[in-house]
Write a protein that holds these residues in place. Structure first.
Motif, PDB file in Angstrom:
ATOM      1  N   HIS A  65      20.694  35.635  31.360  1.00  0.00           N
ATOM      2  CA  HIS A  65      19.377  36.062  31.834  1.00  0.00           C
ATOM      3  C   HIS A  65      18.265  35.180  31.267  1.00  0.00           C
ATOM      4  O   HIS A  65      17.263  34.926  31.942  1.00  0.00           O
ATOM      5  CB  HIS A  65      19.155  37.518  31.426  1.00  0.00           C
ATOM      6  CG  HIS A  65      17.915  38.138  31.982  1.00  0.00           C
ATOM      7  ND1 HIS A  65      17.773  38.458  33.307  1.00  0.00           N
ATOM      8  CD2 HIS A  65      16.744  38.498  31.384  1.00  0.00           C
ATOM      9  CE1 HIS A  65      16.580  38.992  33.503  1.00  0.00           C
ATOM     10  NE2 HIS A  65      15.942  39.019  32.357  1.00  0.00           N
ATOM     11  N   GLN A  66      18.483  34.692  30.047  1.00  0.00           N
ATOM     12  CA  GLN A  66      17.482  33.841  29.401  1.00  0.00           C
ATOM     13  C   GLN A  66      17.678  32.367  29.724  1.00  0.00           C
ATOM     14  O   GLN A  66      16.910  31.514  29.272  1.00  0.00           O
ATOM     15  CB  GLN A  66      17.535  34.038  27.880  1.00  0.00           C
ATOM     16  CG  GLN A  66      17.143  35.439  27.428  1.00  0.00           C
ATOM     17  CD  GLN A  66      15.699  35.774  27.735  1.00  0.00           C
ATOM     18  OE1 GLN A  66      14.805  34.977  27.470  1.00  0.00           O
ATOM     19  NE2 GLN A  66      15.462  36.942  28.313  1.00  0.00           N
ATOM     20  N   GLY A  67      18.700  32.044  30.502  1.00  0.00           N
ATOM     21  CA  GLY A  67      18.915  30.671  30.924  1.00  0.00           C
ATOM     22  C   GLY A  67      19.486  29.751  29.874  1.00  0.00           C
ATOM     23  O   GLY A  67      19.303  28.527  29.948  1.00  0.00           O
ATOM     24  N   VAL A  68      20.189  30.307  28.889  1.00  0.00           N
ATOM     25  CA  VAL A  68      20.766  29.490  27.827  1.00  0.00           C
ATOM     26  C   VAL A  68      22.143  28.975  28.244  1.00  0.00           C
ATOM     27  O   VAL A  68      22.942  29.712  28.826  1.00  0.00           O
ATOM     28  CB  VAL A  68      20.884  30.309  26.518  1.00  0.00           C
ATOM     29  CG1 VAL A  68      21.639  29.532  25.453  1.00  0.00           C
ATOM     30  CG2 VAL A  68      19.507  30.682  26.020  1.00  0.00           C
ATOM     31  N   ASP A  69      22.419  27.741  27.940  1.00  0.00           N
ATOM     32  CA  ASP A  69      23.722  27.142  28.195  1.00  0.00           C
ATOM     33  C   ASP A  69      24.742  27.783  27.252  1.00  0.00           C
ATOM     34  O   ASP A  69      24.624  27.672  26.032  1.00  0.00           O
ATOM     35  CB  ASP A  69      23.641  25.634  27.943  1.00  0.00           C
ATOM     36  CG  ASP A  69      24.965  24.908  28.202  1.00  0.00           C
ATOM     37  OD1 ASP A  69      25.980  25.578  28.492  1.00  0.00           O
ATOM     38  OD2 ASP A  69      24.974  23.671  28.096  1.00  0.00           O
ATOM     39  N   LEU A  70      25.749  28.438  27.795  1.00  0.00           N
ATOM     40  CA  LEU A  70      26.707  29.157  26.966  1.00  0.00           C
ATOM     41  C   LEU A  70      27.560  28.237  26.105  1.00  0.00           C
ATOM     42  O   LEU A  70      28.184  28.700  25.137  1.00  0.00           O
ATOM     43  CB  LEU A  70      27.608  30.033  27.837  1.00  0.00           C
ATOM     44  CG  LEU A  70      26.908  31.126  28.653  1.00  0.00           C
ATOM     45  CD1 LEU A  70      27.937  32.004  29.361  1.00  0.00           C
ATOM     46  CD2 LEU A  70      25.983  31.979  27.789  1.00  0.00           C
ATOM     47  N   THR A  71      27.593  26.950  26.425  1.00  0.00           N
ATOM     48  CA  THR A  71      28.342  26.008  25.594  1.00  0.00           C
ATOM     49  C   THR A  71      27.526  25.528  24.398  1.00  0.00           C
ATOM     50  O   THR A  71      28.073  24.885  23.494  1.00  0.00           O
ATOM     51  CB  THR A  71      28.796  24.785  26.418  1.00  0.00           C
ATOM     52  OG1 THR A  71      27.654  24.047  26.860  1.00  0.00           O
ATOM     53  CG2 THR A  71      29.617  25.223  27.620  1.00  0.00           C
ATOM     54  N   ASP A  72      26.240  25.843  24.384  1.00  0.00           N
ATOM     55  CA  ASP A  72      25.373  25.477  23.257  1.00  0.00           C
ATOM     56  C   ASP A  72      25.472  26.604  22.231  1.00  0.00           C
ATOM     57  O   ASP A  72      24.661  27.526  22.209  1.00  0.00           O
ATOM     58  CB  ASP A  72      23.931  25.305  23.735  1.00  0.00           C
ATOM     59  CG  ASP A  72      23.010  24.787  22.646  1.00  0.00           C
ATOM     60  OD1 ASP A  72      23.387  24.844  21.451  1.00  0.00           O
ATOM     61  OD2 ASP A  72      21.884  24.349  22.982  1.00  0.00           O
ATOM     62  N   GLN A  73      26.461  26.529  21.379  1.00  0.00           N
ATOM     63  CA  GLN A  73      26.760  27.650  20.487  1.00  0.00           C
ATOM     64  C   GLN A  73      25.623  28.019  19.525  1.00  0.00           C
ATOM     65  O   GLN A  73      25.340  29.206  19.332  1.00  0.00           O
ATOM     66  CB  GLN A  73      28.054  27.386  19.729  1.00  0.00           C
ATOM     67  CG  GLN A  73      29.276  27.363  20.640  1.00  0.00           C
ATOM     68  CD  GLN A  73      30.569  27.500  19.876  1.00  0.00           C
ATOM     69  OE1 GLN A  73      30.647  27.297  18.662  1.00  0.00           O
ATOM     70  NE2 GLN A  73      31.622  27.864  20.591  1.00  0.00           N
ATOM     71  N   PRO A  74      24.947  27.054  18.909  1.00  0.00           N
ATOM     72  CA  PRO A  74      23.825  27.423  18.033  1.00  0.00           C
ATOM     73  C   PRO A  74      22.717  28.156  18.786  1.00  0.00           C
ATOM     74  O   PRO A  74      22.150  29.135  18.276  1.00  0.00           O
ATOM     75  CB  PRO A  74      23.338  26.085  17.485  1.00  0.00           C
ATOM     76  CG  PRO A  74      24.537  25.204  17.544  1.00  0.00           C
ATOM     77  CD  PRO A  74      25.240  25.607  18.800  1.00  0.00           C
TER      78      PRO A  74
END
Length: 250
Positions: A65-74
């Motif tokens: 929902h927040q548009g964060v790349d799920l592969t960007d773990q930090p």
């Protein structure tokens, strides 16, 4: 019946000086029935119900929902750490809200089921959600929805990491064939070949991914295995209640 006996003991304990809450931890692979069985067990025993899997799904929904790349773990971990999550623990009406939005239905969408392992295998996310899970369990030990009677908590890591001190620890399992058929019926309303194949990713692949960071395929020491492959829903509930009656009362 087991449920009536345990509920009577819990009610009696509330009036004595030795009252103590009952914590039941239930883990198992996808499609084993742990969520529906845990809800029913909690309802029959007058306990709260904590669906920890919903917390990982909520975290996934929030990141998407927040548009964060799920592969960007930090980035995912940072966002989950600030996630305004509220979990309702009434077994008759478990709720999930993030930032005031009811997402109980949204987190069951196939898009979330497909993506959740990317979040659930993030070790920093797991640490954060485990902390929140322990807090919710501790609340039910003294007050909360159950009034201090206790909680049935289900999901990954519950029996081994989150609540290794639970009064009752159960690994609910079933054959891959049985688990695929159950999930297909839940999601598609049928367990024909195409429906089973359509759910294979959610069950088999997700378990494979999640097992890299969590132990839920084989019971740890002190955890009782209940195999529901040849049991219907009511028989499975009764099997878990029998374990609670046998090991959970002091």
């Amino acid at each position: 019946m087991a449920a009536a006996s345990i509920a009577h003991d819990l009610a009696h304990a509330e009036t004595t000086d030795v009252a103590r809450p009952l914590v039941v931890a239930l883990d198992g692979p996808s499609g084993s029935g742990k969520s529906s069985v845990s809800r029913q067990v909690a309802s029959r025993l007058g306990l709260a119900y904590l669906d920890t899997g919903a917390m990982y799904r909520a975290a996934t929904w929030w990141c998407v929902h927040q548009g964060v790349d799920l592969t960007d773990q930090p980035a995912v971990a940072a966002l989950v750490a600030s996630m305004p999550l509220e979990i309702g623990v009434d077994p008759s009406d478990p709720t999930v809200h993030v930032d005031g939005t009811d997402i109980a239905e949204a987190i069951r969408d196939s898009s979330i089921s497909t993506a959740v392992s990317a979040v659930a295998t993030n070790l920093e996310v797991r640490a954060e959600l485990r902390r929140r899970q322990r807090e919710l369990i501790d609340v039910e030990r003294t007050a909360g929805f159950s009034g201090g009677v206790g909680v049935v908590a289900e999901g990954r890591d519950i029996t081994t990491v989150v609540a290794p001190d639970a009064d009752v620890r159960v690994l609910l399992t079933a054959s891959e064939e049985a688990r695929l058929a159950r999930r297909a019926k839940d999601v598609h309303g049928d367990a024909d070949a195409s429906s089973v194949e359509a759910t294979r990713d959610q069950v088999v692949r997700r378990d494979r991914d999640d097992s890299t960071v969590s132990q839920f395929l084989v019971a740890a020491d002190g955890v009782v295995t209940v195999d529901s492959s040849d049991l219907d829903f009511e028989q499975t509930v009764q099997a878990v209640l029998e374990v609670v009656e046998r090991t959970g009362q002091r």
